[in-house]
Scaffold this active site. Sequence first.
Site, PDB file in Angstrom:
ATOM      1  CG  HIS A 502      -0.290   0.041   2.530  1.00 45.72           C
ATOM      2  ND1 HIS A 502       0.465  -1.002   3.024  1.00 45.72           N
ATOM      3  CD2 HIS A 502      -0.250   1.008   3.481  1.00 45.72           C
ATOM      4  CE1 HIS A 502       0.929  -0.668   4.220  1.00 45.72           C
ATOM      5  NE2 HIS A 502       0.513   0.540   4.525  1.00 45.72           N
ATOM      6  CG  ASP A 503       2.075   3.556   2.954  1.00 36.78           C
ATOM      7  OD1 ASP A 503       1.284   4.209   2.260  1.00 36.78           O
ATOM      8  OD2 ASP A 503       2.016   3.518   4.192  1.00 36.78           O
ATOM      9  CE  LYS A 506       4.012   6.417   3.742  1.00 34.56           C
ATOM     10  NZ  LYS A 506       3.878   6.067   5.173  1.00 34.56           N
ATOM     11  CG  HIS A 531       2.378   7.913  -0.440  1.00 34.28           C
ATOM     12  ND1 HIS A 531       1.655   8.857   0.262  1.00 34.28           N
ATOM     13  CD2 HIS A 531       1.866   6.703  -0.066  1.00 34.28           C
ATOM     14  CE1 HIS A 531       0.750   8.261   1.008  1.00 34.28           C
ATOM     15  NE2 HIS A 531       0.846   6.944   0.833  1.00 34.28           N
ATOM     16  CG  HIS A 565      -3.668   7.804   2.167  1.00 33.05           C
ATOM     17  ND1 HIS A 565      -3.706   7.895   3.535  1.00 33.05           N
ATOM     18  CD2 HIS A 565      -2.437   7.307   1.863  1.00 33.05           C
ATOM     19  CE1 HIS A 565      -2.547   7.481   4.041  1.00 33.05           C
ATOM     20  NE2 HIS A 565      -1.766   7.113   3.037  1.00 33.05           N
TER      21      HIS A 565
END
Length: 652
Positions: A502-503, A506, A531, A565
């Site tokens: 999911h991240d 970054k 991101h 998000h």
Amino acid sequence: MQNKNRKKFFVTIKKRFLVYLLIIVIGIISILFISLYSGELLKNNAKAINILGKQRMLTQSLSKNASRLYVVNEELSSGDSIQSDSVLTQKIATIKQHLVEDGSTYQAVYENLATGTILFNDEIIKIPGKLLQKIEPELNYIVDIWGDFNLSIREIAEYDYKSSTFKKALVYINENNESLLLHSDLILTVFENHMVHQYEFFRNLIFFLVAFVAVVTSFLMYQMYSDLFKALNVFYKHIDMLGLESNNTHGMYKGNAIANEVEAMFSGFKETLELTEKINTYDSFTETLDYIYKSFNHFLPYSYIGIALLKNGNPMKVVASYGISEISHQGLAEALIGYEVSLSETSLGQIMTLKEPRIINDFEAYFDNRPIKKYSQILLDHNVKASITLPLEANGKPIGFIFFSSDHKNVYHKKHIEYLKILSNSIALSFQKNIFVDDLVYSSVLALAKLSEARDEDTGDHLVRMSRYVSIIAKKLKDSPKYKDIITNTYIVDLVKFSPMHDIGKVGIPDYILLKPGKLTKEEFEIMKTHTIYGANVLREAEENVKNKGRSLFSMGIEIAQNHHEKYDGSGYPSGLSGENIPLCARIVTVADVFDALLSKRPYKEPFTLETTLKIITEGRGKHFDPDIVDALFESLDELLVVKNKFKQVHL
């Protein structure tokens, strides 16, 4: 004289048959040997790429930790830091230790590389001379700058951060990090290209050998058919000369039946060879399985084919992994895929140990005097009447089982087993090749996700907890009529697989923003929000690459990375989606991610209590979060807390 000529004729046929048979056997052995040899080479190349990929990560890690050491020292000296002096002092010691250890690891790899070897888990991998020559210029460049680079690392670890020596060393590291990274990338690219060229060479060689064996086999079958036809003509001629009309008619019937059987055998052998070729041409294991399902049902009766594989890291458990069926077993694959069971709880362990297949010709009668486990009940509920189970092996090692099942009773015989043994071996080889490639691609992207997580998390277990949380929540949602047709076992498996990504975006966020201990400015937050788009684009590019090979791996990962998000009321980012316009997988990950983030320490906050966490999530129900998913979280709270306590956060 005639007897002698007949004997000579049959001896000639026998010799010709044996010669052709020998050529075929040699060809098949060559195909198997080359497949195993190429597999070993590709495995060693993958290991080398893994080590060189870690070198690239170490280059970034050294630069990041050097800058981080300065930042933490500044915070310690400021006197108004959020964290205590003892915590900051411990962090400084840990960072210094990592700098020295990473530097030693980096140097050891390139020292070995200079001697033409790579060390992987105490295994020495030799590098071909030609490949070593290709990387020599880049290796020499790294050697030229590494001495001062390594010295700078040790000076940073030894000198006070305010000293000129420390500052000069930090400047040198930051100025030369990109060059070191560039040449590390160039070396990695050389190895990757070498791996691709080796794969293409052996693939083409195997194609040639398969074609050669197919031609020789076809010619042999034609000769045998021709000889048998001539022999039958002589036989029928002599029957006609005897004037036995009825016997002649009966004989002709037999002759046609034999000819048809020979033709059927030839067709089957040809199709088996075609399957071998398909295994080396299809880039998707599911396509190969679909081809088998459609092409071989006239050799044996089946209406469902399933494959269960031994679980990675726990060979005593087996997981239902693939399935394809007729309408008579509708929903069977969805109900089974992802189902996990211990070998000790089933008769599969005995099948694996004895390496012998099992036939059950009457499922209902089989369980008259036996307890019915959940997975057996699933089979019964989906109209499975009979089944053959065979163990799957690749390179002599067990990897799982293949099941051929029918919606009719008493359809299987021992004659089916030998044929299926050949088929199961072919499937095992196909699995080993295709799943290895998929896992290699997936593992590479997952490694990038873990790297991005490691940059701003104080724990190595966030991704582990996340994948467990989404699994628990999704299983609870699956019990709801609203989601029972959407959330299948396959869906949950993919959700667990891709939630850690999911991240991943970054990796594109600068450290001064990602590692900032305080609140971000408006401009910094706008950069941080990118991101989601960056992560989706990373996975989308990976998806395009595998689509060129006929696969689709990262579609759910893209949805999660881009939309985790977004908020239920439409106030999220990047697209302002609302309600069920947000993909379900992203809505589940959002709740799980926030739940873990609130309970965890971050650079900008201490962990919240469980009471505060649940209060925040409750307040966000219908605003930030999907109400159904919040309800599922609360209903599964005991299970979630077990996971939280099992994988406790480790602060550095």
